[in-house]
Design a protein around this motif. Structure first.
Motif, mmCIF file in Angstrom:
data_model
loop_
_atom_site.group_PDB
_atom_site.id
_atom_site.type_symbol
_atom_site.label_atom_id
_atom_site.label_comp_id
_atom_site.label_asym_id
_atom_site.label_seq_id
_atom_site.Cartn_x
_atom_site.Cartn_y
_atom_site.Cartn_z
ATOM 1 N N SER A 1 35.738 29.887 38.642
ATOM 2 C CA SER A 1 34.922 30.053 37.431
ATOM 3 C C SER A 1 34.988 28.811 36.554
ATOM 4 C CB SER A 1 35.397 31.286 36.649
ATOM 5 O OG SER A 1 35.198 32.473 37.381
ATOM 6 N N TYR B 1 39.446 37.174 32.965
ATOM 7 C CA TYR B 1 40.565 36.843 33.848
ATOM 8 C C TYR B 1 41.745 36.301 33.040
ATOM 9 C CZ TYR B 1 37.499 37.237 37.971
ATOM 10 O OH TYR B 1 36.662 37.702 38.957
ATOM 11 N N LYS C 1 39.703 33.213 41.619
ATOM 12 C CA LYS C 1 38.395 33.394 40.983
ATOM 13 C C LYS C 1 38.337 32.707 39.626
ATOM 14 C CE LYS C 1 37.338 37.749 43.320
ATOM 15 N NZ LYS C 1 37.198 39.213 43.156
ATOM 16 N N SER D 1 33.562 35.563 32.830
ATOM 17 C CA SER D 1 34.622 35.872 33.799
ATOM 18 C C SER D 1 35.911 35.162 33.428
ATOM 19 C CB SER D 1 34.188 35.499 35.214
ATOM 20 O OG SER D 1 33.979 34.109 35.354
ATOM 21 N N PHE E 1 40.488 42.638 34.866
ATOM 22 C CA PHE E 1 40.121 41.947 36.105
ATOM 23 C C PHE E 1 38.830 42.528 36.689
ATOM 24 C CE2 PHE E 1 44.926 41.165 36.844
ATOM 25 C CZ PHE E 1 44.896 40.111 35.966
ATOM 26 N N LEU E 2 38.658 43.865 36.576
ATOM 27 C CA LEU E 2 37.425 44.489 37.073
ATOM 28 C C LEU E 2 36.209 43.945 36.335
ATOM 29 C CD1 LEU E 2 38.406 48.260 37.494
ATOM 30 C CD2 LEU E 2 37.866 46.635 39.317
ATOM 31 N N TYR F 1 31.847 37.660 37.318
ATOM 32 C CA TYR F 1 31.933 36.659 38.400
ATOM 33 C C TYR F 1 30.807 36.876 39.409
ATOM 34 C CZ TYR F 1 34.092 34.010 42.257
ATOM 35 O OH TYR F 1 34.340 33.126 43.278
ATOM 36 N N ASN F 2 30.611 38.127 39.808
ATOM 37 C CA ASN F 2 29.536 38.448 40.753
ATOM 38 C C ASN F 2 28.166 38.202 40.143
ATOM 39 O OD1 ASN F 2 31.462 39.230 42.642
ATOM 40 N ND2 ASN F 2 31.440 41.365 41.964
ATOM 41 N N GLU G 1 44.392 36.383 43.994
ATOM 42 C CA GLU G 1 42.937 36.459 44.056
ATOM 43 C C GLU G 1 42.309 36.248 42.684
ATOM 44 O OE1 GLU G 1 39.236 36.631 45.777
ATOM 45 O OE2 GLU G 1 41.228 36.345 46.657
ATOM 46 N N VAL G 2 42.954 36.790 41.642
ATOM 47 C CA VAL G 2 42.421 36.602 40.287
ATOM 48 C C VAL G 2 42.479 35.127 39.900
ATOM 49 C CG1 VAL G 2 42.788 37.124 37.840
ATOM 50 C CG2 VAL G 2 42.989 38.940 39.542
ATOM 51 N N ASP H 1 35.566 40.447 37.433
ATOM 52 C CA ASP H 1 34.884 40.434 38.730
ATOM 53 C C ASP H 1 33.388 40.712 38.571
ATOM 54 O OD1 ASP H 1 37.225 39.888 40.044
ATOM 55 O OD2 ASP H 1 37.577 41.947 40.708
#
Length: 872
Positions: free
Chosen positions: A682, A661, A678, A657, A642-643, A649-650, A674-675, A646
């Motif tokens: 995505s 995920y 996102k 991403s 997930f990190l 994603y950013n 939250e995952v 992220d």
């Protein structure tokens, strides 16, 4: 009420788990840094039923500097834990003793010696049972699984039990065999037992909040105390009046364990054996550090008529005998011992009897226990348990002598040296040697997982040969490097580096020549088929910030630079770096969760700080973390996936991403709102640049994530966030436009309204306005626009589609006096005069009214195509 209390107490339980984990991990790493440590915690009620199952683990925080934190992961039940440990469900038992017994029986059944496919035996490998380094390394991951419990009371009248299951992966074969087959001699077993029963104060509800060591010891202090106790225990075994015999060659290893020595545990700490060994190991003789061997043999054997020892020198056993406390004299005598001639100092654990050789056949007949102490340098020594096995050779035959028929055969004795514990400056360790072939096997398998050679059997043999090469290279006193690449790369690299190497015709080289071939500067270059391509290779590479170690030498850092070059070229390479003292570092490091954390930290830093991403670097990391080139033995933690998701994603790389995920959610028990949010965004962002059919697929996948979030919130009586409602509206709007389905706009409008009901927001109002335009709800659209301005005037007037919105409202006002009057009246009712003064739309509407250009027969002018999109 009881349920509410339990919820409040469980965070304390997790803190309790975390404290146990941190201290235990710290100690295990001191014992053997190659071990991979896992801990699972169960809370059991009074009936023994599982109330909760948790894995306590180390994960990255995502902050710079590779900071970590301890994080509990909720698991469904004990079956899931056993599955993760690769244990059958039948191992579970209602009591601790039964659980450990079942685990032991299963582990022993898995660790039966595998039939070797090929042996590359050397004469030296047979001395005192040193491992046959050339024999095939088993693919099976060696592990130790151990269970222990702690009891406590959470509330008055309510007793709970914490059951912990510890897993140690990548254990060397000797430590594993001793742990399960001869557990009374296992330092690791003693350490784990005492950690749970003697390291902390008695567990109460209060101690859950402030868990403290019983004797105010640090982890290092505790390990040093345990080392002294363990040597005391071995001395007690040696001196016990009863014969503690065992047979390692039996078919039932469980039956070979020595019974517990009742009542001796408290006496172990008073043993002087460790103090005496420390006294010897810390003395130099004529400037030289201590090396040599000491045998500890029961006194009854030395004083009996067994003729066990052939003494080269035997000391007077009167008052002039040499006690083990006399470290100065014993250090001198140690110079007379020799591994090559099997000449030892002979002791009963109290005093030295002489220097001599052992008749191993006599010792085998007595079946007594003998310990060997190897002094390895200044304040370094090891204790090993010697076992003698007899093997029958294949020279069986019948002979006729003096008219009688006689059957003859040769019987050989193998002296197996099982290292029990090493000590360095009073600190215990259990790792077996400077080079473990299994570590090489793991690394080669991970790096060259697509290299199928001529089959798995051939690959095992080739990897075993490479292990033999590194073992021999480790004897090179000046240090060296062994580089391993695939055959094609080896040819290309040696050709490229021919000016700074000595190429050779590729061949299998006899391992006995390796130490000579590595005597010159540079690396020896091998391929994965165990063929040598060059010697004396000076490696080049690329300098990358953060790669290498300034505290290490040139050889170490040049190897890292060369490996970094391979990463950038998406090629695989393994380098064994051998230091002057024979220690072997493998890079990349052997696969483990700890290594994966380092890899993930490096990948996160690369994604976040690199402006122009290199696709080859991405492929390199994805291959390990996503298992895109085959199954990995190391399960990448969902938190880490997930990190990375992220980070991509950013970076607005939604293709990447989505991959991370999705992979992270595969085995995640808890619902990650939250995952999934996102992931849905995505998918949506990926769809923006695609054609109709593929666009629909991604929009459907995006919508599915938000529908799962909605179902989860409704099922768990949780509130759906306004932003998630808004995204559902955005996706339905896109589906409506892509499919030409007006019904989807109604769905979009419904979810925009839900978002606004949760939290009125200018962005949500503009999204709602767009659907109202499409549905010809002009007054509602004007109302939404005006409310958006009131909520966040700057946002609305900086919106990229602001002019398009104004043109639409202006067009309707020009063709319909009623709509124009409605719009002006709405602005007139606004109390904030500044809004009217600043609003571009209001100025346009005023211009239309003052110019009075509208006539009943004037055609409405064409509106521009709708190229706007909803905001997420």
């Amino acid at each position: 009420m009881a349920g509410e209390k339990k919820k409040k107490a469980f965070p304390d339980i997790n803190k309790f788990h975390e404290k146990l984990y941190l201290d235990l991990e710290s100690m295990i790493q001191k014992l053997d840094e190659n071990l991979e440590f896992k801990m699972y915690a169960f809370v059991l009620n009074e009936k023994g039923s599982v109330e909760s199952a948790t894995r306590v683990k180390t994960v990255l925080t995502g902050e710079k500097g590779a900071k970590t934190q301890i994080k509990p992961e909720k698991l469904e039940n004990h079956s899931e834990v056993l599955k993760k440990l690769r244990l059958p469900d039948e191992c579970w038992s209602g009591d601790l003793e039964g659980l450990n017994r079942n685990i032991q029986q299963y582990q022993l059944s898995r660790t039966e010696p595998l039939q070797q496919k090929e042996s590359l035996e050397t004469e030296e490998s047979m001395i005192y049972g040193l491992p046959d380094e050339g024999s095939v390394v088993a693919e099976r991951k060696r592990s130790i699984v151990y269970a222990q419990s702690l009891k406590f009371s959470l509330f008055e009248g309510q007793k709970e039990t914490c059951l912990y299951v510890i897993a140690l992966d990548y254990v060397d074969p000797v430590t594993q065999e001793v742990f399960y087959g001869k557990s009374e001699f296992s330092f690791l077993k003693m350490f784990l037992d005492y950690y749970f029963k003697d390291y902390y104060v008695e567990t109460t509800l209060e101690s859950l909040k402030h868990l403290e060591p019983k004797y105010k010891e640090s982890p290092r202090d505790f390990l040093q105390r345990l080392a002294k106790m363990f040597l005391g225990k071995m001395q007690a075994i040696l001196e016990n009046e009863k014969t503690l015999a065992w047979t390692a060659s039996g078919n039932n290893p469980i039956g070979n364990q020595i019974a517990m020595l009742e009542g001796l545990q408290d006496q172990y700490i008073f043993s002087t054996l460790m103090d005496n060994l420390e006294g010897i190991s810390t003395r130099t003789y004529e400037g030289e550090s201590p090396f040599g061997c000491l045998l500890l043999i029961p006194s009854e054997l030395l004083e009996g008529q067994h003729e066990l020892i052939d003494y080269a020198i035997e000391f007077d056993r009167s008052d002039q005998s040499i006690p083990l406390e006399d470290s100065r004299r014993i250090r001198k005598l140690l110079e007379l011992t020799s591994n090559k001639s099997d000449l030892f100092l002979i002791s009963d654990g109290r005093k030295i009897h002489g220097i001599g050789e052992v008749d191993w056949a006599v010792l085998k007949e007595t079946q007594n226990i003998v310990f060997r102490i190897d002094f390895k340098g200044l304040s370094r020594y090891e204790i090993a348990l010697l076992n003698i096995e007899s093997t029958e050779n294949t020279d069986k035959k019948w002979e006729v002598k003096d008219g009688r028929k006689t059957f003859t055969m040769t019987t050989s004795l193998n002296i197996i040296s099982n290292k029990l514990m090493g000590v360095a400056f009073r600190n215990p360790e259990i790792s077996q040697q400077s080079f473990e072939p299994e570590l090489l096997y793991r690394t080669l398998k991970a790096q060259f997982r697509n290299d199928h050679a001529e089959g798995e059997v051939a690959k095992d043999i080739q990897f075993a040969r490479l292990a033999q090469v590194i073992l021999e290279a480790s004897k090179q006193k000046s240090g060296t490097m062994v580089v391993i690449t695939d055959p094609d790369t080896a040819v290309d690299e040696v050709k490229r580096l021919r000016k700074q190497s000595t190429p050779v015709i590729k061949k299998l080289i006899d391992p006995q020549f390796i130490s000579q071939l590595t005597a010159i500067d540079g690396a020896i270059y091998y391929d994965t088929r165990a063929y040598c391509h060059a010697i004396g290779v000076i490696l080049d590479g690329v300098v990358t910030e953060g790669v290498g170690d300034a505290s290490r030498g040139a050889r170490f850092n040049s190897a890292y630079r060369y490996l970094e070059k391979f990463k950038k070229e998406d090629k695989q390479c393994v380098i064994a770096i051998i230091s002057e003292d024979g220690m072997v570092d493998l890079i990349p490091e052997p696969e483990s969760e700890k290594v994966n954390r380092k890899r993930i930290a490096a990948y996160l830093e690369y994604i976040e700080e690199t402006s122009e991403i290199d696709d080859k670097i991405v492929v390199y990391y994805d291959r390990f973390l996503l298992g895109e080139s085959g199954d990995s033995e190391i399960e990448v933690d969902s938190t880490h996936l997930f990190l990375i998701g992220d980070a991509w994603y950013n970076k607005e790389n939604h293709f990447q991403s989505v991959k991370y995920y999705t992979k992270g959610l595969e085995n995640k028990l808890e619902f990650e709102v939250e995952v999934r949010r996102k992931l849905g965004i995505s998918y949506y962002n990926q769809s923006l640049s695609l054609e109709q059919e593929r666009k629909k697929q991604l929009l459907d996948q995006a919508l599915n994530q938000f529908e799962l979030i909605l179902d989860y919130c409704e099922a768990n009586n949780k509130s759906m966030s306004s932003h998630n409602y808004n995204m559902m509206g955005v996706i339905f709007s896109s589906l409506a436009k892509n499919e030409g389905n007006k019904g989807f706009y109604l769905e979009a409008e419904k979810y925009y309204i839900k978002a606004i009901e949760k939290k009125d927001n200018a962005m949500f109002r503009l999204n709602l306005m767009r659907t109202e335009f499409i549905e010809n709800k002009w007054k509602e659209a004007l109302n939404s626009y005006l409310k958006a301005e009131l909520l966040d005037f700057d946002y609305v007037n900086s919106h990229k589609n602001r002019e398009l919105f104004i043109q639409r409202i202006k067009a309707e006002a020009q063709k319909d006096h009623e709509y124009l009057n409605f719009a002006l009246k709405m602005y007139a009712n606004i109390e904030d005069q500044k809004i009217r003064e600043k609003s571009v739309l209001f100025q346009r509407l005023q211009d239309i009214a003052s110019e009075n250009l509208i006539s009943s027969n004037q055609q409405a002018f064409d509106l521009p195509d709708d190229k706007s999109q909803d905001v997420n």
